[in-house]
Motif scaffolding. Structure first.
Motif, PDB file in Angstrom:
ATOM      1  N   LEU A   7       0.887  -1.250   0.135  1.00  0.00           N
ATOM      2  CA  LEU A   7       0.100   0.099  -0.062  1.00  0.00           C
ATOM      3  C   LEU A   7       0.794   1.415   0.086  1.00  0.00           C
ATOM      4  O   LEU A   7       2.048   1.182   0.814  1.00  0.00           O
ATOM      5  CB  LEU A   7      -1.138  -0.070   1.207  1.00  0.00           C
ATOM      6  N   VAL A   8       0.484   2.399  -0.758  1.00  0.00           N
ATOM      7  CA  VAL A   8       1.149   3.779  -0.755  1.00  0.00           C
ATOM      8  C   VAL A   8       0.333   4.565  -0.072  1.00  0.00           C
ATOM      9  O   VAL A   8      -0.941   4.886  -0.464  1.00  0.00           O
ATOM     10  CB  VAL A   8       1.490   4.068  -2.353  1.00  0.00           C
ATOM     11  N   LEU A   9       0.638   5.319   1.165  1.00  0.00           N
ATOM     12  CA  LEU A   9      -0.023   6.281   1.761  1.00  0.00           C
ATOM     13  C   LEU A   9       0.677   7.703   1.507  1.00  0.00           C
ATOM     14  O   LEU A   9       1.808   7.713   1.990  1.00  0.00           O
ATOM     15  CB  LEU A   9      -0.294   5.747   3.218  1.00  0.00           C
ATOM     16  N   SER A  10       0.014   8.625   0.842  1.00  0.00           N
ATOM     17  CA  SER A  10       0.581   9.905   0.413  1.00  0.00           C
ATOM     18  C   SER A  10      -0.471  11.181   1.128  1.00  0.00           C
ATOM     19  O   SER A  10       0.080  12.289   0.847  1.00  0.00           O
ATOM     20  CB  SER A  10       0.986  10.023  -0.804  1.00  0.00           C
ATOM     21  N   THR A  11      -1.367  10.923   1.949  1.00  0.00           N
ATOM     22  CA  THR A  11      -2.203  11.825   2.338  1.00  0.00           C
ATOM     23  C   THR A  11      -1.964  11.848   3.904  1.00  0.00           C
ATOM     24  O   THR A  11      -1.606  10.974   4.453  1.00  0.00           O
ATOM     25  CB  THR A  11      -3.747  11.660   1.898  1.00  0.00           C
ATOM     26  N   SER A  12      -2.360  13.073   4.364  1.00  0.00           N
ATOM     27  CA  SER A  12      -2.358  13.422   5.958  1.00  0.00           C
ATOM     28  C   SER A  12      -3.344  12.626   6.697  1.00  0.00           C
ATOM     29  O   SER A  12      -4.332  12.193   5.857  1.00  0.00           O
ATOM     30  CB  SER A  12      -2.405  14.885   6.121  1.00  0.00           C
ATOM     31  N   PRO A  13      -3.052  12.098   7.682  1.00  0.00           N
ATOM     32  CA  PRO A  13      -3.882  11.363   8.261  1.00  0.00           C
ATOM     33  C   PRO A  13      -5.515  11.591   8.702  1.00  0.00           C
ATOM     34  O   PRO A  13      -6.407  10.963   8.838  1.00  0.00           O
ATOM     35  CB  PRO A  13      -3.316  11.075   9.931  1.00  0.00           C
ATOM     36  N   TYR A  14      -5.625  13.020   8.554  1.00  0.00           N
ATOM     37  CA  TYR A  14      -7.038  13.536   9.296  1.00  0.00           C
ATOM     38  C   TYR A  14      -7.745  14.364   7.905  1.00  0.00           C
ATOM     39  O   TYR A  14      -8.629  15.145   8.294  1.00  0.00           O
ATOM     40  CB  TYR A  14      -6.895  14.234  10.493  1.00  0.00           C
ATOM     41  N   THR A  15      -7.368  14.527   6.724  1.00  0.00           N
ATOM     42  CA  THR A  15      -7.773  15.236   5.855  1.00  0.00           C
ATOM     43  C   THR A  15      -8.696  14.232   5.023  1.00  0.00           C
ATOM     44  O   THR A  15      -9.636  14.799   4.222  1.00  0.00           O
ATOM     45  CB  THR A  15      -6.940  15.986   5.020  1.00  0.00           C
ATOM     46  N   HIS A  16      -8.367  13.044   4.854  1.00  0.00           N
ATOM     47  CA  HIS A  16      -9.139  12.092   4.087  1.00  0.00           C
ATOM     48  C   HIS A  16      -9.470  10.680   4.651  1.00  0.00           C
ATOM     49  O   HIS A  16      -8.945  10.576   5.717  1.00  0.00           O
ATOM     50  CB  HIS A  16      -8.391  11.747   2.697  1.00  0.00           C
ATOM     51  N   GLU A  17     -10.147   9.772   4.161  1.00  0.00           N
ATOM     52  CA  GLU A  17     -10.411   8.478   4.621  1.00  0.00           C
ATOM     53  C   GLU A  17      -9.176   7.553   4.424  1.00  0.00           C
ATOM     54  O   GLU A  17      -9.264   6.357   4.916  1.00  0.00           O
ATOM     55  CB  GLU A  17     -11.795   7.966   4.306  1.00  0.00           C
ATOM     56  N   ASN A  18      -8.407   8.028   3.724  1.00  0.00           N
ATOM     57  CA  ASN A  18      -7.313   7.254   3.046  1.00  0.00           C
ATOM     58  C   ASN A  18      -6.641   6.601   4.151  1.00  0.00           C
ATOM     59  O   ASN A  18      -6.055   5.497   4.069  1.00  0.00           O
ATOM     60  CB  ASN A  18      -6.139   7.928   2.110  1.00  0.00           C
ATOM     61  N   THR A  19      -6.169   7.090   5.264  1.00  0.00           N
ATOM     62  CA  THR A  19      -5.412   6.578   6.467  1.00  0.00           C
ATOM     63  C   THR A  19      -6.296   5.447   6.933  1.00  0.00           C
ATOM     64  O   THR A  19      -5.619   4.044   7.098  1.00  0.00           O
ATOM     65  CB  THR A  19      -5.022   7.687   7.371  1.00  0.00           C
ATOM     66  N   TYR A  20      -7.326   5.551   7.256  1.00  0.00           N
ATOM     67  CA  TYR A  20      -8.162   4.346   7.801  1.00  0.00           C
ATOM     68  C   TYR A  20      -8.467   3.271   7.017  1.00  0.00           C
ATOM     69  O   TYR A  20      -8.551   2.262   7.248  1.00  0.00           O
ATOM     70  CB  TYR A  20      -9.412   5.029   8.590  1.00  0.00           C
ATOM     71  N   THR A  21      -8.686   3.459   5.743  1.00  0.00           N
ATOM     72  CA  THR A  21      -8.797   2.660   4.729  1.00  0.00           C
ATOM     73  C   THR A  21      -7.623   1.651   4.669  1.00  0.00           C
ATOM     74  O   THR A  21      -7.638   0.325   4.390  1.00  0.00           O
ATOM     75  CB  THR A  21      -9.042   3.193   3.221  1.00  0.00           C
ATOM     76  N   ALA A  22      -6.316   2.336   4.467  1.00  0.00           N
ATOM     77  CA  ALA A  22      -5.042   1.599   4.704  1.00  0.00           C
ATOM     78  C   ALA A  22      -5.002   0.847   5.599  1.00  0.00           C
ATOM     79  O   ALA A  22      -4.562  -0.286   5.806  1.00  0.00           O
ATOM     80  CB  ALA A  22      -3.942   2.711   4.531  1.00  0.00           C
ATOM     81  N   ILE A  23      -5.516   1.374   6.987  1.00  0.00           N
ATOM     82  CA  ILE A  23      -5.508   0.776   8.277  1.00  0.00           C
ATOM     83  C   ILE A  23      -6.400  -0.618   8.141  1.00  0.00           C
ATOM     84  O   ILE A  23      -5.908  -2.001   8.491  1.00  0.00           O
ATOM     85  CB  ILE A  23      -5.863   1.386   9.537  1.00  0.00           C
ATOM     86  N   ARG A  24      -7.665  -0.578   7.709  1.00  0.00           N
ATOM     87  CA  ARG A  24      -8.536  -1.697   7.792  1.00  0.00           C
ATOM     88  C   ARG A  24      -8.002  -2.700   6.490  1.00  0.00           C
ATOM     89  O   ARG A  24      -8.107  -3.940   6.901  1.00  0.00           O
ATOM     90  CB  ARG A  24      -9.682  -0.789   7.196  1.00  0.00           C
ATOM     91  N   LEU A  25      -7.437  -2.180   5.381  1.00  0.00           N
ATOM     92  CA  LEU A  25      -7.036  -2.897   4.330  1.00  0.00           C
ATOM     93  C   LEU A  25      -5.787  -3.755   4.591  1.00  0.00           C
ATOM     94  O   LEU A  25      -5.665  -5.146   4.566  1.00  0.00           O
ATOM     95  CB  LEU A  25      -6.571  -2.355   3.170  1.00  0.00           C
ATOM     96  N   ALA A  26      -4.922  -3.280   5.513  1.00  0.00           N
ATOM     97  CA  ALA A  26      -3.701  -3.804   5.990  1.00  0.00           C
ATOM     98  C   ALA A  26      -3.951  -4.995   7.168  1.00  0.00           C
ATOM     99  O   ALA A  26      -3.598  -6.136   7.005  1.00  0.00           O
ATOM    100  CB  ALA A  26      -2.810  -2.771   6.618  1.00  0.00           C
ATOM    101  N   GLU A  27      -5.107  -4.571   7.789  1.00  0.00           N
ATOM    102  CA  GLU A  27      -5.404  -5.536   8.926  1.00  0.00           C
ATOM    103  C   GLU A  27      -6.113  -6.728   8.576  1.00  0.00           C
ATOM    104  O   GLU A  27      -5.673  -7.876   8.894  1.00  0.00           O
ATOM    105  CB  GLU A  27      -6.294  -4.861   9.931  1.00  0.00           C
ATOM    106  N   ALA A  28      -7.161  -6.527   7.330  1.00  0.00           N
ATOM    107  CA  ALA A  28      -7.701  -7.709   6.958  1.00  0.00           C
ATOM    108  C   ALA A  28      -6.808  -8.637   6.188  1.00  0.00           C
ATOM    109  O   ALA A  28      -6.796  -9.891   6.201  1.00  0.00           O
ATOM    110  CB  ALA A  28      -8.849  -7.153   5.917  1.00  0.00           C
TER     111      ALA A  28
END
Length: 76
Positions: A7-28
């Motif tokens: 996974l590539v994460l390039s957005t800040s943690p609280y401006t988009h849902e991208n961070t939490y999507t990455a956490i949920r995908l990685a955990e699954a």
């Protein structure tokens, strides 16, 4: 056979849902027995700084720390 998910994460943690999507995908993927790599670049590195908190949102570093203990590999 275990697959590798990167996974590539390039957005800040609280401006988009991208961070939490990455956490949920990685955990699954980790729970399914796969290897997971996360590359944080640009504003994505702010997800790994202490004391980053959004209003009413859980800490991104806590979520990623929990996943690192499960085997997540992080590249900053």
């Amino acid at each position: 056979m275990a697959e590798i998910l990167t996974l590539v994460l390039s957005t800040s943690p609280y401006t988009h849902e991208n961070t939490y999507t990455a956490i949920r995908l990685a955990e699954a993927a980790l729970d399914a027995g796969h290897q997971v790599n996360l590359i944080a670049s640009g504003d994505g590195i702010y997800c790994f700084m202490r004391n980053q908190k959004g209003k009413g949102l859980p800490s991104a570093i806590e979520g990623f720390s929990r996943l690192i203990q499960k085997g997540l590999k992080v590249l900053l």
